[in-house]
Design a protein around this motif. Structure first.
Motif, mmCIF file in Angstrom:
data_model
loop_
_atom_site.group_PDB
_atom_site.id
_atom_site.type_symbol
_atom_site.label_atom_id
_atom_site.label_comp_id
_atom_site.label_asym_id
_atom_site.label_seq_id
_atom_site.Cartn_x
_atom_site.Cartn_y
_atom_site.Cartn_z
ATOM 1 N N GLY A 29 -62.770 49.121 74.278
ATOM 2 C CA GLY A 29 -64.467 48.902 75.282
ATOM 3 C C GLY A 29 -64.795 50.179 76.419
ATOM 4 O O GLY A 29 -64.823 51.025 76.148
ATOM 5 N N ALA A 30 -65.591 49.699 76.802
ATOM 6 C CA ALA A 30 -66.462 50.707 78.059
ATOM 7 C C ALA A 30 -65.959 51.383 78.951
ATOM 8 O O ALA A 30 -65.664 51.899 79.370
ATOM 9 C CB ALA A 30 -67.511 49.905 78.313
ATOM 10 N N TRP A 43 -69.303 52.939 60.224
ATOM 11 C CA TRP A 43 -68.925 53.019 61.302
ATOM 12 C C TRP A 43 -67.049 53.411 60.712
ATOM 13 O O TRP A 43 -67.205 53.701 59.690
ATOM 14 C CB TRP A 43 -68.387 51.855 62.219
ATOM 15 C CG TRP A 43 -69.206 51.959 63.445
ATOM 16 C CD1 TRP A 43 -70.385 51.943 62.998
ATOM 17 C CD2 TRP A 43 -69.056 51.035 64.561
ATOM 18 N NE1 TRP A 43 -70.573 51.911 64.244
ATOM 19 C CE2 TRP A 43 -70.102 51.002 65.135
ATOM 20 C CE3 TRP A 43 -68.142 49.933 65.011
ATOM 21 C CZ2 TRP A 43 -70.503 50.575 66.093
ATOM 22 C CZ3 TRP A 43 -68.302 49.518 66.441
ATOM 23 C CH2 TRP A 43 -69.543 49.691 67.006
ATOM 24 N N LEU A 48 -70.984 59.289 65.799
ATOM 25 C CA LEU A 48 -71.721 57.893 66.876
ATOM 26 C C LEU A 48 -73.040 58.578 66.908
ATOM 27 O O LEU A 48 -73.933 57.521 67.162
ATOM 28 C CB LEU A 48 -70.664 58.997 67.704
ATOM 29 C CG LEU A 48 -71.343 58.118 69.355
ATOM 30 C CD1 LEU A 48 -71.339 57.067 69.923
ATOM 31 C CD2 LEU A 48 -70.816 59.223 70.235
ATOM 32 N N PHE A 66 -64.102 52.229 69.723
ATOM 33 C CA PHE A 66 -65.063 50.919 69.816
ATOM 34 C C PHE A 66 -64.248 49.574 70.527
ATOM 35 O O PHE A 66 -64.656 48.974 71.522
ATOM 36 C CB PHE A 66 -65.432 49.949 68.883
ATOM 37 C CG PHE A 66 -66.565 49.044 68.493
ATOM 38 C CD1 PHE A 66 -67.492 48.876 69.217
ATOM 39 C CD2 PHE A 66 -65.727 48.016 68.283
ATOM 40 C CE1 PHE A 66 -68.218 47.544 69.837
ATOM 41 C CE2 PHE A 66 -66.724 46.095 68.336
ATOM 42 C CZ PHE A 66 -67.570 46.359 68.501
ATOM 43 N N SER A 80 -74.495 54.714 64.803
ATOM 44 C CA SER A 80 -73.697 53.871 65.843
ATOM 45 C C SER A 80 -74.620 52.759 66.304
ATOM 46 O O SER A 80 -74.080 51.454 65.549
ATOM 47 C CB SER A 80 -73.611 54.426 67.198
ATOM 48 O OG SER A 80 -74.714 54.568 67.313
ATOM 49 N N GLY A 81 -75.584 52.404 65.046
ATOM 50 C CA GLY A 81 -76.262 51.778 64.887
ATOM 51 C C GLY A 81 -75.810 50.532 63.422
ATOM 52 O O GLY A 81 -75.993 49.211 64.043
ATOM 53 N N THR A 113 -59.503 45.984 79.224
ATOM 54 C CA THR A 113 -59.952 44.885 78.196
ATOM 55 C C THR A 113 -59.174 45.358 77.077
ATOM 56 O O THR A 113 -58.915 44.733 75.969
ATOM 57 C CB THR A 113 -60.808 44.567 78.018
ATOM 58 O OG1 THR A 113 -61.574 46.029 77.600
ATOM 59 C CG2 THR A 113 -61.790 44.070 78.738
ATOM 60 N N TRP A 122 -72.372 48.143 75.172
ATOM 61 C CA TRP A 122 -71.429 49.036 74.766
ATOM 62 C C TRP A 122 -70.769 47.247 74.491
ATOM 63 O O TRP A 122 -71.008 46.625 75.147
ATOM 64 C CB TRP A 122 -70.771 49.082 75.851
ATOM 65 C CG TRP A 122 -70.416 48.572 77.428
ATOM 66 C CD1 TRP A 122 -69.881 47.916 78.292
ATOM 67 C CD2 TRP A 122 -72.118 49.077 77.824
ATOM 68 N NE1 TRP A 122 -70.367 47.021 79.227
ATOM 69 C CE2 TRP A 122 -71.143 47.720 79.421
ATOM 70 C CE3 TRP A 122 -72.795 49.233 78.538
ATOM 71 C CZ2 TRP A 122 -72.202 47.914 80.319
ATOM 72 C CZ3 TRP A 122 -73.645 49.288 79.482
ATOM 73 C CH2 TRP A 122 -73.301 48.438 80.709
ATOM 74 N N SER A 123 -69.139 47.683 73.201
ATOM 75 C CA SER A 123 -68.233 46.688 73.869
ATOM 76 C C SER A 123 -67.279 46.756 74.553
ATOM 77 O O SER A 123 -66.954 47.099 75.278
ATOM 78 C CB SER A 123 -67.386 47.183 72.449
ATOM 79 O OG SER A 123 -66.098 48.273 72.928
ATOM 80 N N SER A 124 -67.025 44.923 74.652
ATOM 81 C CA SER A 124 -66.347 44.407 75.809
ATOM 82 C C SER A 124 -65.424 44.544 74.680
ATOM 83 O O SER A 124 -65.018 44.215 73.725
ATOM 84 C CB SER A 124 -66.866 43.860 76.632
ATOM 85 O OG SER A 124 -68.215 43.978 77.201
ATOM 86 N N LEU A 162 -73.490 46.793 69.555
ATOM 87 C CA LEU A 162 -73.010 46.982 70.298
ATOM 88 C C LEU A 162 -71.603 48.209 69.764
ATOM 89 O O LEU A 162 -71.767 48.325 69.007
ATOM 90 C CB LEU A 162 -71.613 46.294 70.448
ATOM 91 C CG LEU A 162 -72.106 44.490 70.893
ATOM 92 C CD1 LEU A 162 -71.199 43.922 70.797
ATOM 93 C CD2 LEU A 162 -73.147 44.727 71.980
ATOM 94 N N VAL A 163 -72.357 49.526 70.788
ATOM 95 C CA VAL A 163 -72.511 50.827 70.718
ATOM 96 C C VAL A 163 -70.680 51.078 70.655
ATOM 97 O O VAL A 163 -70.339 51.103 72.383
ATOM 98 C CB VAL A 163 -73.413 51.571 70.308
ATOM 99 C CG1 VAL A 163 -74.234 51.143 69.650
ATOM 100 C CG2 VAL A 163 -73.582 51.991 72.248
#
Lengths: 413, 315
Positions: free
Chosen positions: B271-272, B260, B250, B268, B254-255, B276, A36-38, A66-67
């Motif tokens: 962030g997860a 995108w 998605l 994206f 997504s790959g 951030t 995943w993206s940070s 990174l998805v």
């Protein structure tokens, strides 16, 4: 007869061609790494690591993906049998994915075992099998607002603070700010994982060793929960929503609480977005009897069991988590701590020792964030009950009874 | 536009009517403000330095100096108080620069390709299919129609994994056509067009037939021009839907980050975990995502309202 020989010829030709193809493919293997993206900096550092790996292994190229919405994407990939070769695995997901058989066993494949923290390896061991090498980790520690401590004439927290010191300080720091808004001593998110360190410090546990029994019906659990809820009921602590914040870090950053117990993800948030904040970090307080504990949240590089290039995949995972790969990340000094013990000093230097040490110290005694498949129901019950307890509608005992009930149900599934 | 009858000069207005009007306007203004302010905040905050977004999210009046520096010489973030106050702020383009670096032009370009291609595909195929179902008599006509209608009842999420597998087998994952082809026809559009074509009197087509037109000529020269309101509605819905779609891109794209769309890119950037999240860049991206669609909307506003009222009547 003639027909047969033609057929043979075709078969032989096909074999030769495919063998040649395989040999050619061997020259340049492409493996996929999904995560995943940070933050942008972290994403860039990963790409730099991968570039270093490719430079050292010219016959392997890595396709980094990174998805967004990682869980959805990887579930679709698993379901279609088109799993990436290497992918991020959150320690909380490990039991799930190990059970599903999508992860290759790391026994005998993972290198540099001595250079990894015991607590992290433990987080990636399921049913006695070590699955994957840790990518990085975050540890819960105690953040304090120096200005507020100074204004109240209190000494800054130290690693040997106990629950009593925490309570006393929180009491003294509760009040109002200049704008007349409520300020709390400590932010206590209504979440299971935020309460767990207190349970472990008190010497309690959620489950027994082999995850067959719920062990929450204990004096330790009651003591820890009564302490956590007690501070809220006494008005010296509260959930982020009580001070108009979405999460603990925000409440702390906005100066609405003097103390918070966040992990190192809070570092870049505070440094980049709240440059005026004057803050420090130390380890989580101990139980009055001396018990020390924290939580570690960590991610590893899993290698797919359904994999055309297992050797190359392990090579990549080992490089990224080994001393060399860790150094590359440590130098950048982001919030997350690199996995190799040998890179810890570099990281401390880059992030600033006065901030880094409080987090890093916890690596020695932190507990993993990992529970059996389906435990989300338990967290949901606990969190909802805890919120009610904060509001005074539930007692600690009610929360424990409810939680045990759901946990036993989940274990029986 | 005709003159409104309520403002005729000799009409007497009772105090009650006046009061009601005032209340009505107040309610409208309040709700309009509720709708507009989030957008105002989005735009204002997209022009702030990151710490200022956190410390002074409610300041909406830009004041000079423009192009404020967000960092000190040492590279540390500047104090939010230096570039923003409770009401005013010094605008900066930092967020927009950050988002431009994050490949936004490419995402914009991809989104435009997808939205245009999907819209064109639907205009052609939906109207052809709708016409066939409305006018051509062939065995199984109704069965086909109800099957198509039936697919509208299946929640899209159920089809997620099967779709992924099919596209994978066809080697269409992470390609432009992988997103365009499956979305180039849709059941709702076929339904909409069929209903519209059925409302056109048969006599018109019979007249064209007498003049020697074959089916296709008749369709393109006679029927389709009459279907402009339905086609407009379909075009607007398709374009907007494709522009804002998140789940399908998605799954399919997504790959490959070069393919995108804007929605994927923004997600994206988030962030997860969200801690951030760099708000100013994220909001700048939101503004740029909304802007093209908003401009198209303003331009085609009349058609859009017509289109909605049309599909509302029929659908």
């Amino acid at each position: 007869m003639r027909k047969l020989s033609v057929l043979t010829l075709v078969v032989v030709l096909a074999l030769v061609v495919s063998a040649a193809g395989a040999a050619l493919a061997r020259q340049n293997v492409e493996i996929t790494l999904m995560g995943w993206s940070s933050s942008t900096e972290e994403n860039d550092a990963l790409l730099a690591q991968v570039a270093a790996f490719e430079a050292a292994n010219p016959d392997i190229s890595v396709n980094v993906q990174l998805v967004p919405e990682y869980d959805t994407t990887i579930q679709a990939a698993f379901a279609s049998g088109d799993s990436p070769n290497v992918f991020y695995v959150d320690s909380s997901k490990l039991p799930d994915w190990a059970e599903a058989g999508v992860l290759a066993s790391g026994e005998g494949m993972i290198e540099n075992l001595d250079d990894h923290y015991e607590s992290l390896l433990e987080a990636f061991t399921y049913d006695g099998t070590l699955y994957c090498p840790p990518k990085d980790f975050s540890i819960m520690a105690l953040q304090y607002n120096k200005d507020m401590f100074d204004a109240a004439g209190l000494d800054y927290p130290t690693p040997d603070w106990t629950w009593d010191d925490l309570r006393t300080a929180a009491e003294a720091l509760t009040g109002e700010n200049e704008a007349g808004q409520k300020v709390l001593g400590l932010v206590t998110p209504p979440n299971f994982e935020r309460w767990l360190p207190f349970l472990y410090q008190a010497g309690g546990s959620v489950l027994n060793e082999d995850w067959t029994e719920v062990t929450l019906d204990s004096d330790e659990a009651r003591e820890a929960l009564e302490f956590y809820i007690g501070m809220v009921n006494d008005g010296i602590a509260g959930p982020p929503s009580m001070v108009d914040a979405g999460w603990g870090g925000e409440a702390f950053a906005q100066g609405r609480v003097a103390l918070a117990m966040e992990g190192n993800w809070v570092i870049s948030y505070l440094v980049e977005q709240f440059p005026d904040l004057n803050w420090g970090v130390t380890e989580l307080p101990r139980h009055p009897a001396g018990g020390q504990a924290s939580m570690v949240f960590t991610v590893c590089y899993g290698v797919a069991s359904n994999n055309d290039y297992p050797d190359e995949s392990w090579q990549l995972a080992n490089f990224l988590t080994g001393p060399e790969g860790s150094q590359l990340v440590a130098e950048e000094g982001f919030g997350v701590i690199p996995p190799a013990i040998s890179a810890a000093d570099t990281w401390l230097e880059a992030i600033g020792p006065e901030i880094g040490e409080g987090f890093l110290a916890g690596a020695e005694y932190a507990h993993k964030w990992q529970f059996p498949v389906g435990f989300q129901d338990v967290f949901d019950t606990f969190n909802a009950d805890l919120q009610l307890a904060f509001e005074g509608q539930y007692l600690a005992e009610d929360v424990i009874i409810d939680t045990i009930g759901v946990a036993e149900e989940v274990l029986a599934r | 536009m005709t003159a409104s009858t309520t403002t005729a000069p000799h009409e007497r207005r009772s105090p009650l009517m006046t009061a009601l009007t005032v209340v009505g306007w107040t309610v409208l203004i309040v709700f309009a403000a509720l709708e507009i302010f989030p957008f105002v905040f989005t735009v204002a905050n997209s022009f702030k330095c990151l710490p200022a977004v956190q410390s002074y999210p409610r300041s909406i009046i830009p004041v000079p100096p423009f192009g404020a520096e967000c960092q000190t010489e040492t590279g540390a973030a500047r104090s939010p108080g230096e570039v923003s106050g409770a009401v005013t702020f010094n605008p900066t383009l930092e967020g927009y620069e950050e988002i431009a670096d994050a490949n936004l032009p490419r995402w914009l370009y991809n989104t435009a390709i997808f939205a245009v291609a999907i819209t064109i595909g639907r205009l052609i195929f939906d109207s052809l299919a709708g016409y066939a179902l409305a006018r051509l008599k062939f065995p199984g006509n109704r069965l086909v129609f109800y099957t198509i209608l039936g697919t509208m009842m299946v929640p899209a999420i159920v089809l997620l994994i099967p779709r992924f597998i099919i596209l994978k087998e066809l080697s269409m994952l992470n390609t432009y056509q992988g997103l365009i082809v499956p979305l180039a026809v849709d059941a709702f559009g076929i339904f909409l067009m069929k209903q519209f074509f059925e409302s056109i009197p048969n006599e018109i087509e019979e007249a064209a037939m007498v003049d020697g037109a074959n089916r296709l000529t008749m369709f393109f020269r006679v029927v389709l021009p009459m279907a402009t309101p339905a086609l407009t509605a379909l075009a607007i819905f398709s374009f907007q839907g494709a522009w804002n779609d998140f789940l399908m891109p998605l799954l399919i794209l997504s790959g490959d980050s070069d393919l995108w769309t804007l929605t994927l890119g923004l997600s994206f950037l988030r962030g997860a975990y969200g801690e951030t999240l760099r708000w100013h860049a994220f909001l700048a991206g939101s503004v740029l995502t909304t802007l093209p669609l908003a401009l198209i909307f303003f331009y085609f506003q009349r058609y859009f309202v017509e289109g909605v009222s049309y599909s509302g009547l029929k659908g």
